[in-house]
Every structure is written in structure tokens, then in C-alpha cells.
Design a protein around this motif. Structure first.
Motif, PDB file in Angstrom:
ATOM      1  N   UNK A   1      34.903  34.965  68.870  1.00 11.94           N
ATOM      2  CA  UNK A   1      35.375  33.909  69.795  1.00 11.94           C
ATOM      3  C   UNK A   1      36.885  33.627  69.629  1.00 11.94           C
ATOM      4  N   UNK A   2      37.186  33.317  68.401  1.00 13.63           N
ATOM      5  CA  UNK A   2      38.589  32.619  68.062  1.00 13.63           C
ATOM      6  C   UNK A   2      39.766  33.822  68.471  1.00 13.63           C
ATOM      7  N   UNK A   3      39.588  34.935  68.076  1.00  9.10           N
ATOM      8  CA  UNK A   3      40.611  36.014  68.462  1.00  9.10           C
ATOM      9  C   UNK A   3      40.658  36.190  69.845  1.00  9.10           C
ATOM     10  N   UNK A   4      39.394  36.120  70.611  1.00 12.43           N
ATOM     11  CA  UNK A   4      39.535  36.504  71.994  1.00 12.43           C
ATOM     12  C   UNK A   4      40.386  35.639  72.865  1.00 12.43           C
ATOM     13  N   UNK A   5      40.799  34.247  72.383  1.00 21.68           N
ATOM     14  CA  UNK A   5      41.882  33.599  73.167  1.00 21.68           C
ATOM     15  C   UNK A   5      43.416  34.432  73.188  1.00 21.68           C
ATOM     16  N   UNK A   6      43.815  34.531  74.154  1.00 24.78           N
ATOM     17  CA  UNK A   6      45.063  34.964  74.384  1.00 24.78           C
ATOM     18  C   UNK A   6      46.141  34.455  73.455  1.00 24.78           C
ATOM     19  N   UNK A   7      46.103  33.174  73.380  1.00 26.32           N
ATOM     20  CA  UNK A   7      47.140  32.489  72.789  1.00 26.32           C
ATOM     21  C   UNK A   7      47.181  32.867  71.020  1.00 26.32           C
ATOM     22  N   UNK A   8      45.900  33.187  70.567  1.00 27.53           N
ATOM     23  CA  UNK A   8      45.761  33.821  69.167  1.00 27.53           C
ATOM     24  C   UNK A   8      46.426  35.096  68.900  1.00 27.53           C
ATOM     25  N   UNK A   9      46.182  35.713  69.918  1.00 26.74           N
ATOM     26  CA  UNK A   9      46.704  37.237  69.983  1.00 26.74           C
ATOM     27  C   UNK A   9      48.261  37.314  70.189  1.00 26.74           C
ATOM     28  N   UNK A  10      48.655  36.197  71.071  1.00 31.88           N
ATOM     29  CA  UNK A  10      50.040  35.964  71.345  1.00 31.88           C
ATOM     30  C   UNK A  10      50.967  35.884  70.021  1.00 31.88           C
ATOM     31  N   UNK A  11      50.193  34.835  69.354  1.00 32.14           N
ATOM     32  CA  UNK A  11      50.752  34.606  68.029  1.00 32.14           C
ATOM     33  C   UNK A  11      51.168  35.672  67.265  1.00 32.14           C
ATOM     34  N   UNK A  12      50.056  36.723  66.978  1.00 31.15           N
ATOM     35  CA  UNK A  12      50.318  37.925  66.291  1.00 31.15           C
ATOM     36  C   UNK A  12      51.631  38.851  66.794  1.00 31.15           C
ATOM     37  N   UNK A  13      51.544  38.828  68.173  1.00 29.74           N
ATOM     38  CA  UNK A  13      52.581  39.603  69.021  1.00 29.74           C
ATOM     39  C   UNK A  13      54.014  39.509  68.657  1.00 29.74           C
ATOM     40  N   UNK A  14      54.347  38.043  68.777  1.00 27.55           N
ATOM     41  CA  UNK A  14      55.495  37.620  68.508  1.00 27.55           C
ATOM     42  C   UNK A  14      55.995  37.606  67.228  1.00 27.55           C
ATOM     43  N   UNK A  15      55.241  37.611  66.235  1.00 31.95           N
ATOM     44  CA  UNK A  15      55.407  37.530  64.709  1.00 31.95           C
ATOM     45  C   UNK A  15      55.894  39.056  64.560  1.00 31.95           C
ATOM     46  N   UNK A  16      54.916  40.091  65.117  1.00 32.32           N
ATOM     47  CA  UNK A  16      55.308  41.361  64.783  1.00 32.32           C
ATOM     48  C   UNK A  16      56.534  41.885  65.496  1.00 32.32           C
ATOM     49  N   UNK A  17      56.660  41.536  66.866  1.00 36.36           N
ATOM     50  CA  UNK A  17      57.885  41.793  67.579  1.00 36.36           C
ATOM     51  C   UNK A  17      59.237  41.330  67.235  1.00 36.36           C
ATOM     52  N   UNK A  18      59.278  39.989  66.806  1.00 40.81           N
ATOM     53  CA  UNK A  18      60.300  39.350  66.567  1.00 40.81           C
ATOM     54  C   UNK A  18      60.558  38.505  65.219  1.00 40.81           C
ATOM     55  N   UNK A  19      59.633  38.495  64.392  1.00 43.38           N
ATOM     56  CA  UNK A  19      59.773  38.213  62.931  1.00 43.38           C
ATOM     57  C   UNK A  19      59.372  36.830  62.793  1.00 43.38           C
TER      58      UNK A  19
END
Length: 231
Positions: A138-156
């Protein structure tokens, strides 16, 4: 003449402009002369958009020092104003530089806008992939949480720190403030997450898979902000 054309903001839909001070400097005219020319032809100039200005205070307090108005002119207003000036060598040289820099700035903005439009489509696909995945809790299904991972991985860096660094308004998408390289990196990682969700990986497996490739496009922050970011 490296800085004669400016952007109104870092937003992807910013507009280009130059100032009366820049025009005075590179046309070999006085600031008063250029300001008077703008006032004399203000009606003509306003046919090509609102004639903006900023009030600038003196850097140092001095006797008689007063705030003064610095005009902001868009490309059409600038080119029209120059036609009202004497066709001297400095003016001709300045006009060629303006044509070049206005074109370069608009081209860079267009590239960012294209990346932004493509990124919006990827975001829609990502939302759907998240909603349809049976492997996210349920926690990781939120777009905001996935988005955090994406920005961290894309831009550091985290989306939160990037928003703070660039003074991005709370309700404005961060993607409005990315250059073409940054937007491309984010889009690439979003595409990878969509693919990994499609083959049934959960959040931790996706995170591990992304970390193998390393950061796509590292954004460098001031040391103070890096210390405050944590992990």
C-alpha cells in the motif's frame, strides 16, 4: 556579450527578454538615452506585449542615490527599439548578437518543452503501471513514493531538495524546472520503472535493479544543501 538575453524564470514556459541596461551598454549609449527612447516609443513597443520593468536599488548608499527603473523588453520589442537607434557599428554588432542569443534561448526552451510533453505521457503510463501492479504494498503503490525513487536515481538528489534548491512553487510540477538533459534522465528512469513493474518486480527489487546502473545525470548541489539532504 555572453549575457545579453535572459529567461524570466527557470520554468519550462519562461519567456526571453533583455534589459534597457544591456541595450545601453552594448549599443554604446547612455542608460538615460535608452530609457528616454523607450518612453518616447512606449506605445509602439506595447503593440508587441506588456513592457515590463524592475525597480533596482543602488548597491551602495550615496548622496542622492535613488532606485531606478530597468525596462525588460521581449525579442520583438528589442528589435523594434534598435530600429529607432542610429545604425552605428556597436548597434549593428549588438543586433547580430541579439539575434543569435534570442534564437539559442528559444531553441533551448523548445527542447525542454518537448521533453516535458514526452514526460507527461510517461507519467500517465507510470500511474497506470503502479495501479495495476499486484506486487507493490500500500505504501509503495503511491505515485509520490515511486517518484522519490525515480528522481533519486535519475538526478542523484531527492525531489524535495530539488524543489527547495530551485524555489519551485509547491503546486507546480518539478518537470517544469528541468533542463532537457535532466528531463531526459527522469523520463528514462520512468520508462525503466514501467518495464520493471510490467515483469512483476516489487519496490525493493525495482530499487535494486535501478541502482545497478548508477545515477543517470547527477545534479551538483551546494555543499550546504548536500549535507542537509541525508539519504
Amino acid at each position: 556579450m555572453n549575457e545579453i538575453v535572459f529567461l524570466s524564470s527557470r520554468d519550462v514556459y519562461a519567456h526571453t527578454y533583455t534589459t534597457s541596461d544591456v541595450i545601453a551598454k552594448y549599443s554604446d549609449s547612455s542608460i538615460n538615452t535608452v530609457s528616454r527612447l523607450i518612453r518616447n516609443y512606449q506605445t509602439d513597443l506595447e503593440e508587441f506585449g506588456v513592457l515590463g520593468f524592475e525597480i533596482r536599488k543602488p548597491k551602495k548608499k550615496s548622496v542622492g542615490g535613488r532606485p531606478r527603473k530597468i525596462w525588460r523588453l521581449n525579442e520583438e520589442q528589442t528589435m523594434l527599439l534598435i530600429t529607432y537607434m542610429d545604425n552605428t557599428q556597436p548597434v549593428r554588432r549588438f543586433k547580430k548578437a541579439l539575434v543569435s542569443q534570442f534564437s539559442a534561448a528559444k531553441r533551448a526552451l523548445y527542447e525542454r518543452q518537448v521533453q516535458f510533453a514526452l514526460g507527461k505521457e510517461f507519467s500517465k503510463d507510470l500511474n497506470q503501471a503502479i495501479a495495476e501492479s499486484p506486487h507493490l504494498d500500500e505504501r509503495h503503490r503511491l505515485y509520490a513514493n515511486i517518484n522519490k525513487l525515480i528522481y533519486k536515481q535519475a538526478l542523484g538528489i531527492s525531489a524535495k531538495v530539488l524543489r527547495q534548491q530551485r524555489h519551485i512553487p509547491k503546486n507546480t510540477p518539478i518537470t517544469h524546472y528541468l533542463d532537457s538533459n535532466e528531463a531526459s534522465a527522469v523520463k528514462r528512469v520512468k520508462g525503466q520503472v514501467i518495464t520493471l513493474l510490467g515483469i512483476g518486480l516489487d519496490y525493493q527489487q525495482i530499487k535494486n535493479a535501478l541502482q545497478v546502473q548508477g545515477i543517470i545525470y547527477q545534479i551538483t548541489l551546494p555543499a550546504k544543501q548536500l549535507m542537509g539532504e541525508g539519504h
